[in-house]
Design an enzyme around this catalytic site. Structure first.
Site, PDB file in Angstrom:
ATOM      1  N   ASP A   1       0.822  -1.212   0.000  1.00  0.00           N
ATOM      2  CA  ASP A   1       0.000   0.000   0.000  1.00  0.00           C
ATOM      3  C   ASP A   1       0.859   1.267   0.000  1.00  0.00           C
ATOM      4  O   ASP A   1       2.089   1.215   0.102  1.00  0.00           O
ATOM      5  CB  ASP A   1      -0.935  -0.059   1.227  1.00  0.00           C
ATOM      6  CG  ASP A   1      -2.291   0.545   0.964  1.00  0.00           C
ATOM      7  OD1 ASP A   1      -2.431   1.301  -0.008  1.00  0.00           O
ATOM      8  OD2 ASP A   1      -3.221   0.262   1.741  1.00  0.00           O
TER       9      ASP A   1
ATOM     10  N   ASP B   1     -10.009   3.800  -3.594  1.00  0.00           N
ATOM     11  CA  ASP B   1     -10.730   2.624  -3.083  1.00  0.00           C
ATOM     12  C   ASP B   1     -12.157   2.533  -3.617  1.00  0.00           C
ATOM     13  O   ASP B   1     -12.878   3.528  -3.674  1.00  0.00           O
ATOM     14  CB  ASP B   1     -10.803   2.693  -1.554  1.00  0.00           C
ATOM     15  CG  ASP B   1      -9.443   2.460  -0.920  1.00  0.00           C
ATOM     16  OD1 ASP B   1      -8.435   2.461  -1.653  1.00  0.00           O
ATOM     17  OD2 ASP B   1      -9.391   2.282   0.309  1.00  0.00           O
TER      18      ASP B   1
HETATM   19  C1  GLA Z   1      -5.908   1.579   1.358  1.00  0.00           C
HETATM   20  C2  GLA Z   1      -6.046   0.604   0.192  1.00  0.00           C
HETATM   21  C3  GLA Z   1      -7.187  -0.361   0.473  1.00  0.00           C
HETATM   22  C4  GLA Z   1      -6.934  -1.103   1.774  1.00  0.00           C
HETATM   23  C5  GLA Z   1      -6.750  -0.093   2.902  1.00  0.00           C
HETATM   24  C6  GLA Z   1      -6.289  -0.761   4.189  1.00  0.00           C
HETATM   25  O1  GLA Z   1      -7.004   2.442   1.442  1.00  0.00           O
HETATM   26  O2  GLA Z   1      -6.249   1.292  -1.006  1.00  0.00           O
HETATM   27  O3  GLA Z   1      -7.321  -1.281  -0.594  1.00  0.00           O
HETATM   28  O4  GLA Z   1      -5.801  -1.922   1.641  1.00  0.00           O
HETATM   29  O5  GLA Z   1      -5.754   0.877   2.578  1.00  0.00           O
HETATM   30  O6  GLA Z   1      -6.099   0.153   5.225  1.00  0.00           O
END
Ligand code: GLA
Length: 374
Positions: free
Chosen positions: A127, A184
């Protein structure tokens, strides 16, 4: 090359968020097998954020699994997953903390890669949260790529870079196997549509060895869980459209719903053999836009074995007579006297079309075909 085809599997984040534990993972592994998902190709079981203690081990410096969530440690979970004939995925982050505030891998890349290798990990989602402001983002991903190559185990590198800094232009060279191209997803049609439209003109960049990750599928969530979105989530038709788009985009197919509660319709969508064939096609050629009508675009994709695939979208809120696709535009002149024998990916019905294909498509629905020139 570790990812000749887009990875398929399950990721904990969409439904479980921080509420993950050994029981959930073991039950999900069981379900992946029982529901026939493993045999359909869904092989990775990936644990996302929130799996560790909040501080590293003071002596070894290693990240340590949360001892309440994972009382037997991570190797135990990984062994269970492997014994089911599945592969095991872990999560970390290139910054100082993960997005949810747990220890991340900045300045610990090699140690963490070795730790994941000790667990028996086959996949790492990496990430982009809490990057030190002084650090160059590209270098941070290059570092983990080098660490993974030197950890003694083949581990697919899933760079979750959110589409910042044009990732498709440099992450292949930097050693990633897939790149997250967007923010996301939430379990609403608007979120899914925004993600799809944002990548429509960048599909050329994905292929064997580097896939465009448009985030986990929301198919089957029905509004429940960590990224549940609206109270009802999406309709079955909308989930089908999501699955068709992800399949054409050659995106990784990572299931995000609670497999212990999935309904038959959504399971059918996830296991649709035509869509999986399109997604996993050996040649991995990107589709192109055969008719650029924005929310009513038509995508055309060459498959191996001289087959082709057509996706006709209606992402608008109105029923649409268009989009139509003229065969002339995809290299089949009318003068050849040939047409396409097309199988409907949702009904299995077969039809023969010459010169053009035109459909009445309900709002948020799509038509999807596999065909041959005859
Ligand atoms: C980010 C990523 C998500 C997930 C969250 C976890 O937002 O884009 O896919 O992994 O972190 O905290």
């Amino acid at each position: 090359m570790l990812a000749k085809k887009p990875p398929m599997g399950f990721n904990t984040w969409n439904t479980f968020g921080e509420n993950i534990n050994e029981e959930v993972i073991l039950q999900t592994a069981d379900k992946m097998v029982e529901l026939g998902l493993r045999d359909a190709g869904y092989e990775y079981l990936v644990i996302d954020d929130c799996w560790s203690e909040h501080v590293r081990d003071k002596i070894t410096g290693k990240i340590v699994p949360d001892h309440i969530k994972f009382p037997h440690g991570m190797k135990y979970v990984s062994d269970y997953v492997h014994a089911k004939g599945l592969k095991f995925g872990m999560y970390s982050d290139c910054g100082v903390y993960t997005c949810a505030g747990y220890p991340a891998s900045f300045d610990h890349e090699l140690l963490d890669a070795q730790t994941f290798a000790e667990y028996g990990a086959d996949y790492l989602k990496y990430d982009n949260g809490y990057r030190p402001t002084t650090a160059n983002g590209r270098t941070l991903y290059r570092r983990m790529a080098m660490a993974l190559r030197n950890c003694g185990r083949d581990i697919v590198f899933s760079a979750c870079q959110w589409g910042e800094d044009e990732p498709h232009t440099w992450l292949r060279g930097a050693g990633a196997d897939l790149y997250r191209s967007t923010g996301d997803i939430v379990d609403t049609f608007e979120s899914m549509k925004e993600i799809a439209l944002s990548q429509m003109h960048k599909l050329y960049a994905a292929g064997p060895g580097l896939w465009n990750d448009t985030d986990m599928l929301t198919v089957g969530m029905h509004g429940h869980g960590n990224v549940g979105g609206a109270d009802r989530g999406m309709t079955d038709i909308e989930y089908r459209t999501e699955m068709a788009i992800w399949s054409f985009f050659q995106a990784p197919l990572m299931i995000g719903c609670d497999l212990r509660r999935i309904d038959d319709e959504c399971l059918r969508t996830l296991k649709n053999p035509y869509l999986l064939r399109i997604n996993q096609d050996e040649d991995g050629r990107p589709p192109y836009i055969a008719r650029d009508n924005g929310e009513r675009a038509v995508l055309f994709k060459l498959l191996s074995g001289n087959e082709v695939a057509i996706l006709m979208l209606n992402l608008t809120d109105r029923a649409a007579r268009n989009p139509s696709m003229f065969f002339e535009d995809v290299g089949i002149p009318a003068a050849w006297g040939k047409g396409l024998r097309l199988t409907d990916c949702f009904t299995g019905d077969v039809k023969y079309c010459r010169e053009l294909i035109e459909e009445e498509i309900e709002p948020h629905d799509c038509k999807c075909y596999i065909g041959t020139l005859e």
